[in-house]
Design an enzyme around this catalytic site. Structure first.
Site, mmCIF file in Angstrom:
data_model
loop_
_atom_site.group_PDB
_atom_site.id
_atom_site.type_symbol
_atom_site.label_atom_id
_atom_site.label_comp_id
_atom_site.label_asym_id
_atom_site.label_seq_id
_atom_site.Cartn_x
_atom_site.Cartn_y
_atom_site.Cartn_z
ATOM 1 C CD GLU A 43 -2.553 10.651 19.979
ATOM 2 O OE1 GLU A 43 -2.932 11.438 19.088
ATOM 3 O OE2 GLU A 43 -1.475 10.038 19.928
ATOM 4 C CG ASP A 96 5.556 13.596 24.802
ATOM 5 O OD1 ASP A 96 4.516 12.959 24.547
ATOM 6 O OD2 ASP A 96 6.679 13.257 24.381
#
Length: 411
Positions: free
Chosen positions: A278, A359
């Site tokens: 995030e 990611d």
């Protein structure tokens, strides 16, 4: 004549085509359902869990088909019989103010739509989700949520709709610019204060206590150069067992919210890895990018709306006898569907690209392994479809599939 109107024929064509295309993609997805575990999923699902996942997917797919079919048939009947125009004529007998007329028109449609969809929502919550062990909501919570949602729609939705209606009626050809500014300001406000104002109406948020998890999160934040003081835990478990986390706000208003189910399901390292993902969105400016695109997109939509809004033929296509903001808005929302679908594909492609980057950002801190294990747990726990149809993914998925993410992280 209603049925001889070219806009009417175009609207019907778009509604039918959209339904057929949506169901075709869903059909392709259903074709891949099987209780046999595909080789690439071995080690992620055991046979019992995978059988349960396939059954869950099958039940939801059928429910989605029935829901879409009901909505499609109702809309088709309404359009064919010119009931939007009939409702407009009926309300004009009692309401002369155009803003109040628009509010009443959409208010009636909202209530009638709820009468159709509410039983399906209830069934989904207390039959489907209950059957597969996800539902933790009570009937009291369910109905309170419906009431709160209705009040929010009346207060916030009604205020914005009334203002936009007034702008288009009062400010001529440049009204769309003022409407654009209004919606942009509202969107920015909600981005900053949604978690402070709206979420507390439905869920309790408490600051994360100073424990090992908070220490680990703050340690990562220091390494990443990401100052954050607002870390909250939300009592999501009172409605569902499904886990999640989200990041909201900018600057001093940045806030990380962890579902309590996430804390229960994942280890400390896995939670930090999910949050690192995030934070990666923030660091890569994906949040700012998304907001910029959304603002630009809204401006284009409002400009195009202004070109068609008071077209007499469009009003007649819906059965109306005179032009109005609300009839123009409904017709435009249908006519814009193909454009929205086309733009949605590019939006999904960009979103999937951003997910890979987030990611990779988490992996750059040595968190690839815990992120992979955390994603596996979340997918299995929520019975996510790990083997969707590629075309369905291309049109509908804002995230890469779990297997695609794992493959990228292992590199």
């Amino acid at each position: 004549m209603l049925h001889g109107n070219v806009y009417f024929l175009l609207i019907i064509f778009i509604v039918v085509l959209d339904f057929v295309w949506t169901q075709y993609l869903a059909y392709r997805n259903r074709r891949l359902m099987s209780t046999v575990i595909p080789p690439q999923l071995e080690g992620i699902y055991d046979k019992g869990d995978y059988t349960k996942q396939q059954e869950y997917q099958k039940v939801n797919s059928k429910l989605g088909l029935y829901t879409s079919l009901v909505s499609f048939l109702v809309l088709l009947i309404v359009l064919t019989l010119g009931l939007f125009g009939w409702l407009d004529d009926l309300l004009r007998q009692y309401i002369s103010n155009e803003i109040l007329l628009t509010l009443a028109f959409f208010g009636v449609i909202y209530i009638l739509n709820d009468l159709v969809t509410l039983p399906l929502d209830y069934y989904s919550t207390f039959v489907v989700e209950e059957r597969f062990g996800f539902n933790k909501s009570t009937k009291k919570i369910f109905w309170l949520d419906q009431l709160k949602g209705l009040l929010l729609t009346i207060v916030l939705g009604g205020a914005i709709l009334a203002l936009i209606t007034w702008l288009y009626q009062s400010l001529g050809e440049y009204a769309w610019l003022y409407a654009w500014g209004t919606i942009t300001a509202f969107s920015l406000f909600m981005t900053l204060f949604y978690s402070n104002i709206i979420v507390p109406l439905f869920n309790k948020q408490t600051p994360l206590e100073q424990d090992d998890l908070r220490d680990a999160i703050e340690s990562f934040a220091n390494k990443a150069g990401f100052a954050i003081n607002n870390i909250y835990v939300m009592d999501a478990s009172k409605r569902s067992t499904k886990a999640n986390a989200y990041f909201t706000g900018f600057g001093a208003k940045k806030r990380i919210v962890l579902f309590d189910t996430l804390i229960n399901d994942l280890s400390t390292d896995e939670i930090v890895a999910v949050l690192a993902h995030e934070v990666g969105h923030y660091k890569k400016k994906h949040t700012l990018q998304g907001m910029t695109i959304s603002i630009f997109y809204t401006g284009v939509v409002l400009f195009l709306l202004s070109l068609l809004l008071y077209n007499h033929d469009i009003a007649m296509a819906l059965g109306g006898k005179e032009t109005s903001f609300h009839l123009g808005l409904i017709a435009f929302s249908v006519l814009f569907t193909p454009v929205s679908l086309f733009l949605g594909v590019f939006s999904s492609m960009l979103s999937r690209k951003n997910e890979y980057q987030a990611d990779a950002y988490a992996a750059s801190f040595g968190l690839a392994a815990p992120l992979i294990s955390g994603l596996k747990k979340l997918s299995v726990k929520s019975l996510s479809n790990l083997n969707p149809d590629p075309l369905f993914v291309f049109f509908h998925y804002s995230h890469p599939t779990l297997l695609q993410r794992i493959e990228a992280l292992k590199k």
